[in-house]
Design a protein around this motif. Structure first.
Motif, mmCIF file in Angstrom:
data_model
loop_
_atom_site.group_PDB
_atom_site.id
_atom_site.type_symbol
_atom_site.label_atom_id
_atom_site.label_comp_id
_atom_site.label_asym_id
_atom_site.label_seq_id
_atom_site.Cartn_x
_atom_site.Cartn_y
_atom_site.Cartn_z
ATOM 1 N N ILE A 197 1.003 -1.253 0.016
ATOM 2 C CA ILE A 197 -0.017 -0.077 -0.056
ATOM 3 C C ILE A 197 0.973 1.271 0.021
ATOM 4 N N ASP A 198 0.702 2.062 -0.919
ATOM 5 C CA ASP A 198 1.482 3.214 -1.188
ATOM 6 C C ASP A 198 0.668 4.390 -0.284
ATOM 7 N N SER A 199 0.930 4.424 0.994
ATOM 8 C CA SER A 199 0.002 5.224 1.958
ATOM 9 C C SER A 199 0.845 6.613 1.823
ATOM 10 N N GLY A 200 1.837 6.740 1.537
ATOM 11 C CA GLY A 200 2.693 8.001 1.505
ATOM 12 C C GLY A 200 2.976 8.621 3.010
ATOM 13 N N ILE A 201 4.077 9.365 3.080
ATOM 14 C CA ILE A 201 4.463 9.759 4.385
ATOM 15 C C ILE A 201 3.191 10.841 4.983
ATOM 16 N N ASP A 227 8.541 -1.195 2.663
ATOM 17 C CA ASP A 227 7.698 -0.156 2.657
ATOM 18 C C ASP A 227 8.168 1.003 1.648
ATOM 19 N N GLN A 228 7.133 1.547 0.868
ATOM 20 C CA GLN A 228 7.620 2.358 -0.059
ATOM 21 C C GLN A 228 8.330 3.869 0.088
ATOM 22 N N ASN A 229 8.187 4.067 1.536
ATOM 23 C CA ASN A 229 8.658 5.311 2.048
ATOM 24 C C ASN A 229 10.153 5.314 2.421
ATOM 25 N N GLY A 230 10.870 4.038 2.216
ATOM 26 C CA GLY A 230 12.253 3.924 2.260
ATOM 27 C C GLY A 230 12.617 3.405 3.601
ATOM 28 N N GLY A 231 12.040 2.607 4.529
ATOM 29 C CA GLY A 231 12.414 1.981 5.687
ATOM 30 C C GLY A 231 11.968 3.037 6.672
ATOM 31 N N ALA A 232 12.668 2.411 8.095
ATOM 32 C CA ALA A 232 12.153 3.022 9.388
ATOM 33 C C ALA A 232 13.175 4.321 9.682
ATOM 34 N N TYR A 233 14.188 4.215 9.088
ATOM 35 C CA TYR A 233 15.350 5.257 9.396
ATOM 36 C C TYR A 233 14.582 6.577 8.525
ATOM 37 N N ASN A 234 14.401 6.260 7.097
ATOM 38 C CA ASN A 234 14.130 7.411 6.377
ATOM 39 C C ASN A 234 12.739 7.878 7.014
ATOM 40 N N ALA A 236 11.496 7.914 10.054
ATOM 41 C CA ALA A 236 11.463 8.586 11.286
ATOM 42 C C ALA A 236 12.410 9.955 10.882
ATOM 43 N N LYS A 237 13.038 9.996 9.920
ATOM 44 C CA LYS A 237 13.857 11.288 9.775
ATOM 45 C C LYS A 237 12.687 12.350 8.963
ATOM 46 N N ARG A 238 11.785 11.793 8.451
ATOM 47 C CA ARG A 238 10.935 12.631 7.472
ATOM 48 C C ARG A 238 9.969 13.059 8.819
ATOM 49 N N VAL A 239 9.313 12.178 9.534
ATOM 50 C CA VAL A 239 8.430 12.500 10.854
ATOM 51 C C VAL A 239 9.262 13.440 11.844
ATOM 52 N N LYS A 240 10.529 13.640 11.954
ATOM 53 C CA LYS A 240 11.130 14.462 12.893
ATOM 54 C C LYS A 240 11.270 15.869 12.259
ATOM 55 N N GLU A 241 11.072 15.829 10.891
ATOM 56 C CA GLU A 241 11.174 17.182 10.224
ATOM 57 C C GLU A 241 9.763 17.796 10.718
ATOM 58 N N LYS A 242 8.893 17.266 10.681
ATOM 59 C CA LYS A 242 7.396 17.792 10.874
ATOM 60 C C LYS A 242 7.105 17.956 12.391
ATOM 61 N N PHE A 243 7.665 16.865 13.139
ATOM 62 C CA PHE A 243 7.237 16.929 14.621
ATOM 63 C C PHE A 243 8.723 16.972 15.265
ATOM 64 N N GLY A 244 9.359 18.251 15.237
ATOM 65 C CA GLY A 244 10.720 18.451 16.141
ATOM 66 C C GLY A 244 10.634 18.084 17.445
ATOM 67 N N HIS A 245 9.393 18.129 17.957
ATOM 68 C CA HIS A 245 9.715 17.946 19.607
ATOM 69 C C HIS A 245 9.478 16.389 20.039
ATOM 70 N N PHE A 246 9.068 15.947 19.009
ATOM 71 C CA PHE A 246 9.110 14.244 19.204
ATOM 72 C C PHE A 246 10.481 13.642 19.641
ATOM 73 N N ASP A 247 10.340 12.824 20.624
ATOM 74 C CA ASP A 247 11.804 12.022 20.837
ATOM 75 C C ASP A 247 11.470 10.518 20.155
#
Length: 326
Positions: A197-201, A227-234, A236-247
């Protein structure tokens, strides 16, 4: 079809339950008055005549062991006509009349072609943690791998809750999201990313925003490695850009999922499949795979299993995952 000696081997990625299947093949064959030869390292060992004669005693105390006592390997040389001819010559030299192959899609493909070329009876047993083979509801190792992943998710959630963290857990499944979907639902993940499923970031970001609005202080995201979004590290990096306060933390479970003692379900399923593989060969059935449909063991022609149908994720479970995440 006059079968006197069966060769059994495992090929491709190992999976919990393979040893239980080997045990069932050997003991069923011996009970039926047949000889059994174990072939080490799959098709590679077949080409090198790496054989061992097996008895009931040789498979004692292996039903509870993970991995495979016959070892496994991937063999490019078997894809050539010359390689397969060498393998066939070795089988004939040692009086092996039929084969039981335990493995996944690549194993099945090799067995089907080999049987067609040399008219040797073959029966396949689906052994892969990915659960992505047509012709069976469950493959050997899938249940055990799911239990391993869910246990890991439970432990990670404990530390995630203690520190208000968002964990991205990557599980096996380059082409199949079965483990991610089932373990994600069973582990109560807030989001699940699948290769089918290409759910997208952006969809994930919306789900995490919704979870944050409900004041969830910790979250678990399960990601299949394909997963089509590039794996867990990628991701996580994209999410951190949006939610900088997330640990944010990333955990790659990797080959941990393949190891360990098989579950009770996998042990019983492997035993049933091994028994029926021998039984079907003696009935004259060949170029087929044994599988579980509901509670019944069935066989499916390899031609159909490999080419006629495409394995798909459980649509109901996909809908359940979507509802549970809301």
């Amino acid at each position: 079809m006059n079968i006197k000696k069966i060769g059994v081997f495992t090929s491709g990625g190992d999976a919990p339950g393979m040893n239980a299947a080997i045990r069932a093949v050997v003991r069923t064959a011996k009970y039926k008055g047949l000889e059994v030869t174990g072939i080490y390292r799959g098709y590679e060992g077949m080409m090198e005549a790496d054989f061992v004669e097996m008895s009931r005693r040789s498979v004692s105390s292996i039903i509870q062991k993970g991995g495979t006592i016959l070892k496994s390997a991937r063999c490019l040389a078997f894809k050539t006509r010359e390689g397969r001819q060498l393998a066939y010559d070795n089988l004939k030299k040692h009086g092996i009349d039929a084969l039981v192959a335990i493995g996944g899609d690549g194993t099945f493909t090799g067995a089907h072609l080999f049987s067609q070329e040399f008219d040797i009876p073959v029966m396949c047993i689906p052994g892969t943690i990915d659960n992505d083979l047509y012709g069976t509801d469950y493959t050997l190792g899938y249940d055990t791998a799911n239990n391993t992943v869910i246990e890991a998710i439970d432990k990670i959630r404990d530390t995630a809750s203690s520190h208000s963290r968002v964990f991205f857990i990557e599980v096996m499944g380059r082409d199949s999201g079965c483990i991610a979907l089932n373990a994600g639902v069973g582990g109560g993940a807030e989001a699940i990313l699948l290769p089918e499923i290409d759910s997208g970031i952006d969809t994930l970001l919306e789900e995490l925003s919704f979870a944050e609005e409900r004041e969830k202080s910790s979250m678990i995201v399960v990601i299949a490695e394909g997963d089509q979004n590039g794996g867990a590290y990628n991701v996580a990096k994209r999410v951190k850009e949006k939610f900088g306060h997330f640990d944010i933390k990333v955990s790659i479970l990797g080959h941990l999922q393949r190891g360990g003692a098989p579950s009770s379900f996998d042990r019983v399923l492997a035993t049933r499949m091994g028994y029926n593989a021998v039984k079907e060969l003696l009935k004259g059935n060949t170029r087929a795979t044994v599988g579980l449909r509901g509670t019944e063991i069935i066989t499916t022609p390899l031609e159909e299993a490999l080419h006629s149908k495409e394995f798909k994720l459980d649509e109901e479970l996909l809908e359940i995952a979507n509802i549970m995440n809301k």
